[in-house]
Design a protein around this motif. Sequence first.
Motif, mmCIF file in Angstrom:
data_model
loop_
_atom_site.group_PDB
_atom_site.id
_atom_site.type_symbol
_atom_site.label_atom_id
_atom_site.label_comp_id
_atom_site.label_asym_id
_atom_site.label_seq_id
_atom_site.Cartn_x
_atom_site.Cartn_y
_atom_site.Cartn_z
ATOM 1 N N LYS A 1 0.808 -1.218 0.000
ATOM 2 C CA LYS A 1 0.000 0.000 0.000
ATOM 3 C C LYS A 1 0.844 1.272 0.000
ATOM 4 C CE LYS A 1 -3.935 -2.220 0.598
ATOM 5 N NZ LYS A 1 -4.022 -3.305 -0.330
ATOM 6 N N GLY A 2 1.967 1.204 -0.674
ATOM 7 C CA GLY A 2 2.820 2.374 -0.809
ATOM 8 C C GLY A 2 2.586 3.023 -2.161
ATOM 9 N N ALA B 1 11.162 -8.529 -1.068
ATOM 10 C CA ALA B 1 10.977 -7.089 -0.870
ATOM 11 C C ALA B 1 9.777 -6.808 0.026
ATOM 12 C CB ALA B 1 10.817 -6.395 -2.214
ATOM 13 N N VAL B 2 8.706 -7.585 -0.141
ATOM 14 C CA VAL B 2 7.539 -7.422 0.736
ATOM 15 C C VAL B 2 7.915 -7.749 2.173
ATOM 16 C CG1 VAL B 2 5.264 -8.381 1.298
ATOM 17 C CG2 VAL B 2 5.792 -7.748 -1.052
ATOM 18 N N LEU B 3 8.661 -8.833 2.369
ATOM 19 C CA LEU B 3 9.136 -9.168 3.719
ATOM 20 C C LEU B 3 10.017 -8.063 4.285
ATOM 21 C CD1 LEU B 3 10.016 -12.956 3.342
ATOM 22 C CD2 LEU B 3 8.240 -11.976 4.785
ATOM 23 N N LEU B 4 10.889 -7.535 3.455
ATOM 24 C CA LEU B 4 11.776 -6.453 3.874
ATOM 25 C C LEU B 4 10.978 -5.224 4.306
ATOM 26 C CD1 LEU B 4 14.768 -5.392 3.970
ATOM 27 C CD2 LEU B 4 14.349 -4.557 1.656
ATOM 28 N N LEU B 5 9.998 -4.823 3.512
ATOM 29 C CA LEU B 5 9.177 -3.658 3.851
ATOM 30 C C LEU B 5 8.338 -3.917 5.096
ATOM 31 C CD1 LEU B 5 7.996 -2.536 0.308
ATOM 32 C CD2 LEU B 5 9.721 -1.458 1.765
ATOM 33 N N TYR B 6 7.812 -5.128 5.231
ATOM 34 C CA TYR B 6 7.011 -5.471 6.407
ATOM 35 C C TYR B 6 7.856 -5.374 7.673
ATOM 36 C CZ TYR B 6 4.136 -8.162 9.631
ATOM 37 O OH TYR B 6 3.416 -8.566 10.721
ATOM 38 N N ILE B 7 9.044 -5.962 7.645
ATOM 39 C CA ILE B 7 9.925 -5.928 8.809
ATOM 40 C C ILE B 7 10.369 -4.500 9.122
ATOM 41 C CG2 ILE B 7 12.209 -6.643 9.669
ATOM 42 C CD1 ILE B 7 11.692 -9.320 8.156
ATOM 43 N N ARG C 1 8.704 -1.789 8.541
ATOM 44 C CA ARG C 1 7.560 -1.077 9.139
ATOM 45 C C ARG C 1 7.342 -1.504 10.589
ATOM 46 N NH1 ARG C 1 3.152 -0.610 4.217
ATOM 47 N NH2 ARG C 1 4.464 0.739 2.946
ATOM 48 N N LEU C 2 7.594 -2.774 10.899
ATOM 49 C CA LEU C 2 7.481 -3.225 12.290
ATOM 50 C C LEU C 2 8.514 -2.530 13.169
ATOM 51 C CD1 LEU C 2 6.931 -7.100 12.043
ATOM 52 C CD2 LEU C 2 5.294 -5.365 12.763
ATOM 53 N N ILE C 3 9.727 -2.419 12.665
ATOM 54 C CA ILE C 3 10.799 -1.777 13.416
ATOM 55 C C ILE C 3 10.545 -0.279 13.561
ATOM 56 C CG2 ILE C 3 13.258 -1.187 13.359
ATOM 57 C CD1 ILE C 3 13.689 -3.969 12.048
ATOM 58 N N LYS C 4 10.036 0.329 12.507
ATOM 59 C CA LYS C 4 9.803 1.771 12.466
ATOM 60 C C LYS C 4 8.705 2.198 13.436
ATOM 61 C CE LYS C 4 9.027 5.418 9.100
ATOM 62 N NZ LYS C 4 8.743 5.694 7.700
ATOM 63 N N SER C 5 7.681 1.358 13.628
ATOM 64 C CA SER C 5 6.556 1.758 14.483
ATOM 65 C C SER C 5 6.674 1.265 15.888
ATOM 66 C CB SER C 5 5.241 1.239 13.930
ATOM 67 O OG SER C 5 5.268 -0.161 13.794
#
Length: 79
Positions: A22-23, A67-73, A75-79
């Motif tokens: 959803k980017g 890449a989806v796994l990378l973005l998901y992880i 976002r978890l770290i970022k929030s």
Amino acid sequence: MSIITFLIIGAIAGWLAGQIMKGSGFGIIGNIVIGIVGSLVGGFTFSLLGLSSGGFIGSIVTATVGAVLLLYISRLIKS
């Protein structure tokens, strides 16, 4: 694999991952970087699961999953 093919796969995978997560995309350079790192993550993940893929489409699928796994992880770290 030629460098041009590698960059094209990275760009496609990065763009697809941005759309799936959803980017709005990350620009051409960002898509390529995310796709290339995603291909490493996807290749590692697929090998852990005992999966393999071949050819151009298989490379795009592997890189996109990574890449989806990378973005998901991230976002978890970022929030």
